[in-house]
Design an enzyme around this catalytic site. Structure first.
Site, PDB file in Angstrom:
ATOM      1  CE1 TYR A 216      -4.016   1.741  -0.206  1.00 40.27           C
ATOM      2  CE2 TYR A 216      -3.325   2.858   1.792  1.00 40.27           C
ATOM      3  CZ  TYR A 216      -4.181   2.752   0.708  1.00 40.27           C
ATOM      4  OH  TYR A 216      -5.192   3.663   0.545  1.00 40.27           O
TER       5      TYR A 216
ATOM      6  CE  LYS B 261      -7.893   2.787   2.896  1.00 36.13           C
ATOM      7  NZ  LYS B 261      -6.947   3.883   3.059  1.00 36.13           N
TER       8      LYS B 261
END
Length: 540
Positions: free
Chosen positions: A90, A163
């Site tokens: 991420y 996510k």
């Protein structure tokens, strides 16, 4: 399904871990090497390959190959190296993959691309992407406001994918029940519009009634198709994010991470700081530097908590000051967003109103005790700014939480040194422990991943019909008690290495609040058991 169909399905594929009996029954005999590996052997082999990659971008591409071929192995490995992998999978590495998405296109299996020019295709798109899976969680973006890098059109699909990876790795949400979505509404980024390799719509970003009609049709279709859906909005632009959230938050179980998630984790960090000083939240003065969706959302969350602790709304607003590109926000400005307006001040209340475009001047004038940076204005928190904060209070709370790293208002080391160790610090990106005058300062990361995975797990476990302010408040309070605050240099937020434990605590707090509010619809009435029963483990 048999043979290559199974090997090409990331939810079913076990690769070399298929047993001899499984290979016989599934038509895999002879199309895999004969040795049967354990998942531990596969994980070690994969990790060694990972270590050979020369940079973070190559590491992420390699991990995406594993993700796209074997979800169980991917998450098994992720759980073993969660602190190491999180910035690769991420933020901040994901910014590089988004910016280069069309040129380095890797087909992300089971993502959905919604085209604003074809609302008639919404249902077919969701059907094709979901297949026969029962979707419980959607992360959707239109990628206009990706924190730190702005509008990247359809390339922002990686934000939704990343996510959801964190949802599963941190909280154990079954990857079969999730769906990443990007809404391609065009882009304002000219370099994409001029790039013949750009994979999104080559058109200016669409706004207005047609855009909102498309969003409405998407929400209605998704709710009809997936009756136990929890809908997560991610990185929508400041002109749309709050409008969309406010339209649906009292109708369906939904959440905006930029507006609500960041607010919860920052509030948790403030609670951690005040636990050390013994001060009350209602005595603080809050300065937001960067009034976009994240900044306004955090301010709104802290304001709501002040009200819940006894202040009137008007009294609480007097303790908030918001600074954006115009300087301190005044109510006579014509370009304020709806989220900014409640925090704007009367110009007549300031004798030096014309000077209130300079951060240092603003701090010396309004004397905040809390300074939170969401501006992506690198270096904005100067030595003079930090020293001015220390003049206002013995232990200022200074959170430069912009990301990626190159957008930080100040580094944690700078804030610690310039405040002589007095400031409580949390940053938006990972920070190493800082040794200053013999004290090791652990720096908490104001990382939404401490909150949103557990929040989602609690929502899904309880089958809550809405996400309320009380449930959000319970999530923020649940972050306390996880760090030994009596230790010098203790972080004000739990270190990310404990995110799995944090997620369970957050999930139980949210689910129990949903139950107490009469919003939990799950058959299981013991919310701790409901959370435990829902948690998925990466095992063959």
């Amino acid at each position: 399904m048999r043979a290559h169909e199974i090997l090409n399905n990331p939810f079913l594929n076990k690769g070399t871990a298929f047993t001899e009996a499984e290979r016989k029954s599934l038509g895999l005999v002879g199309i895999l090497p004969p040795y049967v590996q354990t998942i531990d052997q596969q994980a070690e082999q994969t990790y060694q390959q990972y270590l050979t990659k020369p940079n973070d971008l190559e590491k992420r591409h390699f991990l995406m190959e594993i993700f796209n071929t074997n979800r169980t192995l991917f998450y098994y490995l992720f759980n073993q190296h969660i602190v190491e992998f999180n910035p690769i999978v991420y933020d901040p590495t994901i910014a590089d993959t988004i910016e280069n998405y069309s040129h380095l296109f890797v087909d992300t299996q089971y993502a959905a691309y919604l085209d604003i020019n074809h609302p008639e295709n919404i249902k077919e798109t969701l059907e094709n992407a979901a297949g026969d899976r029962k979707i419980r969680l959607i992360v959707v973006t239109d990628a206009e406001g990706i924190l730190g890098i702005g509008d990247w059109g359809t390339q922002g699909v990686d934000i939704s994918v990343g996510k959801l990876m964190i949802y599963t790795a941190a909280a154990g949400i079954d990857p079969e029940c999730v769906l990443p979505i990007v809404i391609d509404a065009g882009t304002t980024r000219q370099e994409l519009l001029n790039d013949p390799l750009y994979l999104g719509n080559h058109q200016e970003r669409q706004y207005g009634d047609d855009y909102y009609d498309f969003i409405d049709q998407f929400v209605n279709t998704a709710e009809d198709m997936f009756p136990k859906l929890y809908l997560h909005w991610e990185d929508f632009g400041r002109s749309n994010a709050a409008t969309i959230l406010n339209k649906y938050k009292n109708v369906i179980p939904t959440f905006n991470d930029d507006i609500q998630g960041t607010g919860i984790v920052v509030l948790g960090g403030i609670f951690g700081s005040l636990d050390i000083t013994g001060e009350k939240l209602t005595d603080q003065v809050y300065l937001c530097y960067g009034g976009g969706s994240a900044g306004a959302g955090i301010s709104n969350r802290v304001h709501a908590e002040m009200v819940s602790e006894g202040l009137s709304e008007e009294e609480a607003y007097k303790r908030f000051f918001m600074v954006d590109k115009q300087g301190l926000l005044f109510d006579d400005m014509t370009d304020l967003t709806p989220a900014q307006k409640p925090f704007a001040k009367k110009r007549s209340d300031f004798a030096n109103a014309d000077d209130m475009t300079d951060l240092l001047t603003i701090i010396k004038t309004v004397k905040p005790t809390i300074l939170v940076g969401t501006s992506t204005d690198p270096g904005a928190f100067t030595k003079a700014v930090v020293e001015a904060m220390c003049a206002n209070t013995a232990r200022p709370i200074i959170f430069p939480i912009s990301n990626p790293t190159k957008k930080l208002e100040a580094t944690a080391q700078q804030v610690i040194e310039w405040s002589d160790g007095k400031a409580f610090v949390a940053t938006g990106v990972p920070s190493d422990t800082i040794t200053y005058k013999g004290v090791d300062y652990q720096i908490g990361q104001a990382n939404n991943a401490l909150i949103y995975p557990g929040l989602g797990l609690g929502m899904l476990a309880s089958e809550a019909s809405l996400l309320t302010d009380e449930m959000i408040g319970a999530a923020a309070h649940s972050l306390s008690g996880l760090v030994d605050l009596t230790q010098a240099g203790a972080p004000v937020l739990p270190p990310f290495q404990y995110v799995a434990d944090v997620s369970i605590k957050v999930a139980e707090a949210v689910a129990n609040m949903a139950k107490s509010q009469g919003l939990a619809q799950a058959k299981e009435t013991d919310m701790s058991k409901a959370v435990k029963n829902l948690k998925w483990y990466p095992e063959y």
